[in-house]
Each structure stands twice: as C-alpha cells, then as structure tokens.
Design a protein around this motif. Structure first.
Motif, PDB file in Angstrom:
ATOM      1  N   ALA A 162      93.445  47.317  52.990  1.00  0.00           N
ATOM      2  CA  ALA A 162      94.093  45.978  52.887  1.00  0.00           C
ATOM      3  C   ALA A 162      95.421  46.295  52.163  1.00  0.00           C
ATOM      4  CB  ALA A 162      93.150  45.159  51.880  1.00  0.00           C
ATOM      5  N   GLU A 163      95.283  47.284  51.449  1.00  0.00           N
ATOM      6  CA  GLU A 163      96.581  47.533  50.675  1.00  0.00           C
ATOM      7  C   GLU A 163      97.946  47.905  51.567  1.00  0.00           C
ATOM      8  OE1 GLU A 163      98.527  50.168  46.754  1.00  0.00           O
ATOM      9  OE2 GLU A 163      96.453  49.804  46.980  1.00  0.00           O
ATOM     10  N   VAL A 164      97.292  48.834  52.441  1.00  0.00           N
ATOM     11  CA  VAL A 164      98.405  49.398  53.370  1.00  0.00           C
ATOM     12  C   VAL A 164      98.812  48.365  54.345  1.00  0.00           C
ATOM     13  CG1 VAL A 164      98.788  50.940  55.455  1.00  0.00           C
ATOM     14  CG2 VAL A 164      97.484  51.838  53.567  1.00  0.00           C
ATOM     15  N   GLY A 165      97.961  47.321  54.848  1.00  0.00           N
ATOM     16  CA  GLY A 165      98.238  46.186  55.478  1.00  0.00           C
ATOM     17  C   GLY A 165      98.775  46.276  56.889  1.00  0.00           C
ATOM     18  N   ALA A 166      98.125  47.594  57.671  1.00  0.00           N
ATOM     19  CA  ALA A 166      98.762  47.612  58.923  1.00  0.00           C
ATOM     20  C   ALA A 166      97.502  47.321  59.931  1.00  0.00           C
ATOM     21  CB  ALA A 166      99.063  49.172  59.084  1.00  0.00           C
ATOM     22  N   ASP A 167      97.931  46.878  60.895  1.00  0.00           N
ATOM     23  CA  ASP A 167      96.827  46.321  61.872  1.00  0.00           C
ATOM     24  C   ASP A 167      96.254  47.572  62.771  1.00  0.00           C
ATOM     25  OD1 ASP A 167      97.189  43.765  61.662  1.00  0.00           O
ATOM     26  OD2 ASP A 167      98.654  43.372  63.095  1.00  0.00           O
ATOM     27  N   ASN A 168      96.822  48.885  62.614  1.00  0.00           N
ATOM     28  CA  ASN A 168      96.362  50.039  63.425  1.00  0.00           C
ATOM     29  C   ASN A 168      95.705  50.977  62.529  1.00  0.00           C
ATOM     30  OD1 ASN A 168      99.146  50.671  62.275  1.00  0.00           O
ATOM     31  ND2 ASN A 168      99.232  52.114  63.908  1.00  0.00           N
ATOM     32  N   LEU A 169      95.362  50.621  61.100  1.00  0.00           N
ATOM     33  CA  LEU A 169      94.636  51.194  60.140  1.00  0.00           C
ATOM     34  C   LEU A 169      93.225  50.977  60.213  1.00  0.00           C
ATOM     35  CD1 LEU A 169      94.541  53.631  58.235  1.00  0.00           C
ATOM     36  CD2 LEU A 169      95.100  51.947  56.310  1.00  0.00           C
ATOM     37  N   LYS A 170      92.302  51.650  60.372  1.00  0.00           N
ATOM     38  CA  LYS A 170      90.840  51.444  60.706  1.00  0.00           C
ATOM     39  C   LYS A 170      89.970  52.268  59.804  1.00  0.00           C
ATOM     40  CE  LYS A 170      91.076  47.790  63.810  1.00  0.00           C
ATOM     41  NZ  LYS A 170      91.089  46.320  63.227  1.00  0.00           N
ATOM     42  N   LEU A 171      88.611  52.027  59.810  1.00  0.00           N
ATOM     43  CA  LEU A 171      87.617  52.749  59.090  1.00  0.00           C
ATOM     44  C   LEU A 171      87.037  53.719  59.859  1.00  0.00           C
ATOM     45  CD1 LEU A 171      85.949  53.190  56.428  1.00  0.00           C
ATOM     46  CD2 LEU A 171      84.598  51.269  57.101  1.00  0.00           C
ATOM     47  N   MET A 172      86.859  54.904  59.728  1.00  0.00           N
ATOM     48  CA  MET A 172      85.795  55.909  60.165  1.00  0.00           C
ATOM     49  C   MET A 172      84.529  55.694  59.541  1.00  0.00           C
ATOM     50  SD  MET A 172      85.885  58.850  62.402  1.00  0.00           S
ATOM     51  CE  MET A 172      87.064  60.194  61.967  1.00  0.00           C
ATOM     52  N   PHE A 173      83.639  55.131  59.997  1.00  0.00           N
ATOM     53  CA  PHE A 173      82.427  54.885  59.539  1.00  0.00           C
ATOM     54  C   PHE A 173      81.291  56.061  59.819  1.00  0.00           C
ATOM     55  CE2 PHE A 173      79.704  51.416  57.565  1.00  0.00           C
ATOM     56  CZ  PHE A 173      78.453  52.210  57.635  1.00  0.00           C
ATOM     57  N   ASP A 174      81.129  57.221  58.956  1.00  0.00           N
ATOM     58  CA  ASP A 174      80.336  58.066  59.326  1.00  0.00           C
ATOM     59  C   ASP A 174      79.129  57.847  58.757  1.00  0.00           C
ATOM     60  OD1 ASP A 174      78.840  60.482  59.022  1.00  0.00           O
ATOM     61  OD2 ASP A 174      80.706  61.721  59.642  1.00  0.00           O
ATOM     62  N   CYS A 175      78.155  57.500  59.411  1.00  0.00           N
ATOM     63  CA  CYS A 175      76.735  57.242  58.785  1.00  0.00           C
ATOM     64  C   CYS A 175      76.329  58.215  57.994  1.00  0.00           C
ATOM     65  CB  CYS A 175      75.867  56.976  59.865  1.00  0.00           C
ATOM     66  SG  CYS A 175      76.210  55.623  61.110  1.00  0.00           S
ATOM     67  N   TYR A 176      76.359  59.456  58.270  1.00  0.00           N
ATOM     68  CA  TYR A 176      75.923  60.650  57.329  1.00  0.00           C
ATOM     69  C   TYR A 176      76.492  60.512  56.133  1.00  0.00           C
ATOM     70  CZ  TYR A 176      75.611  65.208  55.346  1.00  0.00           C
ATOM     71  OH  TYR A 176      75.661  66.229  54.480  1.00  0.00           O
ATOM     72  N   HIS A 177      77.808  60.327  55.787  1.00  0.00           N
ATOM     73  CA  HIS A 177      78.535  60.413  54.498  1.00  0.00           C
ATOM     74  C   HIS A 177      78.216  59.206  53.794  1.00  0.00           C
ATOM     75  CE1 HIS A 177      81.004  63.917  55.109  1.00  0.00           C
ATOM     76  NE2 HIS A 177      81.581  63.260  56.358  1.00  0.00           N
ATOM     77  N   VAL A 178      78.003  57.926  54.546  1.00  0.00           N
ATOM     78  CA  VAL A 178      77.508  56.734  53.778  1.00  0.00           C
ATOM     79  C   VAL A 178      76.173  56.937  53.242  1.00  0.00           C
ATOM     80  CG1 VAL A 178      77.021  54.414  54.331  1.00  0.00           C
ATOM     81  CG2 VAL A 178      79.091  55.384  55.289  1.00  0.00           C
ATOM     82  N   ALA A 179      75.328  57.545  54.082  1.00  0.00           N
ATOM     83  CA  ALA A 179      73.964  57.632  53.634  1.00  0.00           C
ATOM     84  C   ALA A 179      73.881  58.620  52.414  1.00  0.00           C
ATOM     85  CB  ALA A 179      72.969  57.943  54.634  1.00  0.00           C
ATOM     86  N   ARG A 180      74.693  59.518  52.343  1.00  0.00           N
ATOM     87  CA  ARG A 180      74.744  60.679  51.409  1.00  0.00           C
ATOM     88  C   ARG A 180      75.093  59.917  50.365  1.00  0.00           C
ATOM     89  NH1 ARG A 180      72.532  64.603  50.135  1.00  0.00           N
ATOM     90  NH2 ARG A 180      73.858  66.488  50.030  1.00  0.00           N
ATOM     91  N   MET A 181      76.072  59.015  50.033  1.00  0.00           N
ATOM     92  CA  MET A 181      76.394  58.467  49.071  1.00  0.00           C
ATOM     93  C   MET A 181      75.380  57.400  48.313  1.00  0.00           C
ATOM     94  SD  MET A 181      78.981  59.883  48.108  1.00  0.00           S
ATOM     95  CE  MET A 181      79.746  58.708  46.913  1.00  0.00           C
ATOM     96  N   GLY A 182      74.321  57.352  49.169  1.00  0.00           N
ATOM     97  CA  GLY A 182      73.357  56.249  48.596  1.00  0.00           C
ATOM     98  C   GLY A 182      73.395  54.719  49.224  1.00  0.00           C
ATOM     99  N   ASP A 183      74.385  54.590  49.913  1.00  0.00           N
ATOM    100  CA  ASP A 183      74.618  53.257  50.475  1.00  0.00           C
ATOM    101  C   ASP A 183      73.766  53.023  51.722  1.00  0.00           C
ATOM    102  OD1 ASP A 183      76.374  52.649  48.439  1.00  0.00           O
ATOM    103  OD2 ASP A 183      78.153  53.583  49.555  1.00  0.00           O
ATOM    104  N   ASP A 184      73.478  51.683  52.094  1.00  0.00           N
ATOM    105  CA  ASP A 184      72.679  51.177  53.211  1.00  0.00           C
ATOM    106  C   ASP A 184      73.807  51.061  54.490  1.00  0.00           C
ATOM    107  OD1 ASP A 184      71.627  49.385  55.247  1.00  0.00           O
ATOM    108  OD2 ASP A 184      70.265  48.925  53.529  1.00  0.00           O
ATOM    109  N   VAL A 185      73.200  52.041  55.461  1.00  0.00           N
ATOM    110  CA  VAL A 185      74.041  52.037  56.415  1.00  0.00           C
ATOM    111  C   VAL A 185      74.203  51.043  57.397  1.00  0.00           C
ATOM    112  CG1 VAL A 185      74.238  53.351  58.541  1.00  0.00           C
ATOM    113  CG2 VAL A 185      73.769  54.711  56.728  1.00  0.00           C
ATOM    114  N   ILE A 186      73.067  50.326  57.678  1.00  0.00           N
ATOM    115  CA  ILE A 186      73.186  49.187  58.581  1.00  0.00           C
ATOM    116  C   ILE A 186      73.831  48.055  57.882  1.00  0.00           C
ATOM    117  CG2 ILE A 186      71.590  47.322  59.515  1.00  0.00           C
ATOM    118  CD1 ILE A 186      69.762  49.533  60.292  1.00  0.00           C
ATOM    119  N   ALA A 187      73.671  47.881  56.625  1.00  0.00           N
ATOM    120  CA  ALA A 187      74.329  46.733  55.783  1.00  0.00           C
ATOM    121  C   ALA A 187      75.819  46.948  55.726  1.00  0.00           C
ATOM    122  CB  ALA A 187      73.645  46.674  54.356  1.00  0.00           C
ATOM    123  N   GLY A 188      76.286  48.293  55.729  1.00  0.00           N
ATOM    124  CA  GLY A 188      77.748  48.603  55.682  1.00  0.00           C
ATOM    125  C   GLY A 188      78.231  48.371  57.174  1.00  0.00           C
TER     126      GLY A 188
END
Length: 255
Positions: A162-188
């Motif tokens: 959001a701060e960068v504010g560029a349309d061509n900046l996106k999120l790489m969603f790595d399910c492994y890293h998200v889960a290892r941080m204790g977050d809910d993958v499907i909710a994310g």
C-alpha cells in the motif's frame, strides 16, 4: 483442476537450468520458476522454454553476498546501489526469458531505515519493471528458516504494498512460510486475494513434499479453485531423494 509450476531452485537443482526445465516438462509440470539463474545464458533458457512450451513464472533478485550472511538487498540501507543493480539485472533477465514476475528479496534488516530503503527500492523497481509489463513480488519469509529477515508477515507485506502504491507490486503468498509463522493459510488467501501475484507451497513443517505434514493441501487447493485462481501453483519444496521419486503427490492433487 490445479496447475503446477516446478521451482527449479529445489527441484532438479543438481541439473543445469535448461536440463532442469526439460525434466520438469517431462514430469508433467505446467510451468517453471527459478531462484538465481544469472550464470546461465538467458538465450539458452529462452530457447529451452520455447522448445518445451513451458512459461517461466518467476525469478529472484540476486541475494547479495551469501558468505557474509546476506539474503537479499532491497531493505539494506547501506546497499542501495547493489540493490538497484540487482533489480536491473533481474529485469534484464526476465525480459530476455519472457519471465512475468520478479521476487525482490528484502534481506536481513529491521527498523524504520530498512523499511524506508525497501519502499524506495521497490518504487524504483516498479517504475523500471512497468516499462516492460513485469510484476514485482514481495514474499514474507518465516523467521524460523531465515532469522532476521526483514519481511516476515502478511500484514507487513500488505502495508508495504500500500505504501509503495504501484499496480505492478504484488504479494508472493508462500503457504509454507505463512503456516510456519502460525497464520491460517486459507484465511490469508481469502483476505488478500486481490493482492496475490503468485502462490507457492511445501509441506509443513519439513518443507518437503506437500502431501506430508500438518497443512492439508487438498483443502488449500480446493479453496483456490473455488475462488477462481487458475495460475500454476509453485512447488517450492525440498525433495527427499531425487526429484522424480518425490512426485507422487502430483497424481493426488490433479485428480
């Protein structure tokens, strides 16, 4: 039915990149992606991609000096010139190989100066990449595997996008890293769907094949299918034994 991309940073990593692309094609993957291809002639990579019909979905910016403990450059305030050179290098290679996405590695850093450096370098990269129709990705990496990495959570990544504010900046969603941080993958995946540029996966917590571990990828892939996500999903896992002998999961998730 899910489509899959072979991450050649881990799969067939013992082979030269063109041979690894051919191996992924022979195994039935729909696409490939890689980590740091820069020692390989991009024209050879491009020719192999054209010959196999596989798209290259993504590559990483150079990680810096691994022997000195670096693992990315873009959030390092004292490495601004090197970070931008790495972004330029990645853009050049992506253009030469028709690669759509570039993962800009933040590196090991913390604090306000690191955040400012990351935002400034991403704005630089997004402007340069937009001229070629390329997308930049940022990826939260879990703090167990890479202690000290600047970007570790989905919320942090979303704030930076959001701060960068560029349309061509996106999120790489790595399910492994998200889960290892204790977050809910499907909710994310559901919450941040509009910002996701690529999805990767591996078994949790081993980072092995996806049909082994705590995370139920039947549910994850079903959610993505129901949500209309149709791009190939990145198999970025560490095989036990050979890559070929680790591929039994493909039949499980393509039925």
């Amino acid at each position: 039915m899910a489509k899959f991309s072979a991450n050649l940073g881990f799969l067939w990593a013992e082979l030269p990149l063109p041979a690894a692309i051919r191996a992924a094609h022979a195994a039935g993957f729909d696409a490939v992606e890689c980590h740091f291809p820069y020692e390989v002639d991009p024209e050879e990579v491009r020719a192999t991609l054209l010959d196999t019909g596989l798209p290259m979905l993504g590559l990483n910016t150079a990680p810096g000096d691994l022997t000195a403990g670096e693992f990315g450059l873009a959030a390092l305030p004292h490495r601004r010139a090197a970070a931008r050179a790495a972004i330029d290098q990645a853009i050049g290679y992506a253009v030469a190989t028709d690669t759509a996405n570039i993962h800009v590695m933040a590196g090991k850093a913390d604090g306000a100066e690191a955040r400012a450096a990351f935002v400034e370098n991403l704005r630089y990269g997004c402007t340069r990449a937009a001229a070629h129709g390329l997308t930049l990705l940022i990826e939260p990496i879990n703090s167990h595997d890479v202690p000290g990495y600047f970007l570790t959570t989905l919320d942090q990544a979303v704030e930076i996008i959001a701060e960068v504010g560029a349309d061509n900046l996106k999120l790489m969603f790595d399910c492994y890293h998200v889960a290892r941080m204790g977050d809910d993958v499907i909710a994310g995946l559901a919450q941040y769907a509009p910002l996701i540029g690529h999805v990767q996966f591996a078994g949790v917590p081993s980072r092995g094949r996806p049909d082994v571990g705590e995370l139920d990828y039947h549910r994850v892939f079903a959610h993505l299918d129901q949500a209309g996500y149709s791009a190939p999903l990145g198999a970025e896992y560490k095989p036990e034994g050979t890559s070929e002998t680790s591929l039994g999961w493909l039949d499980l998730f393509q039925d």
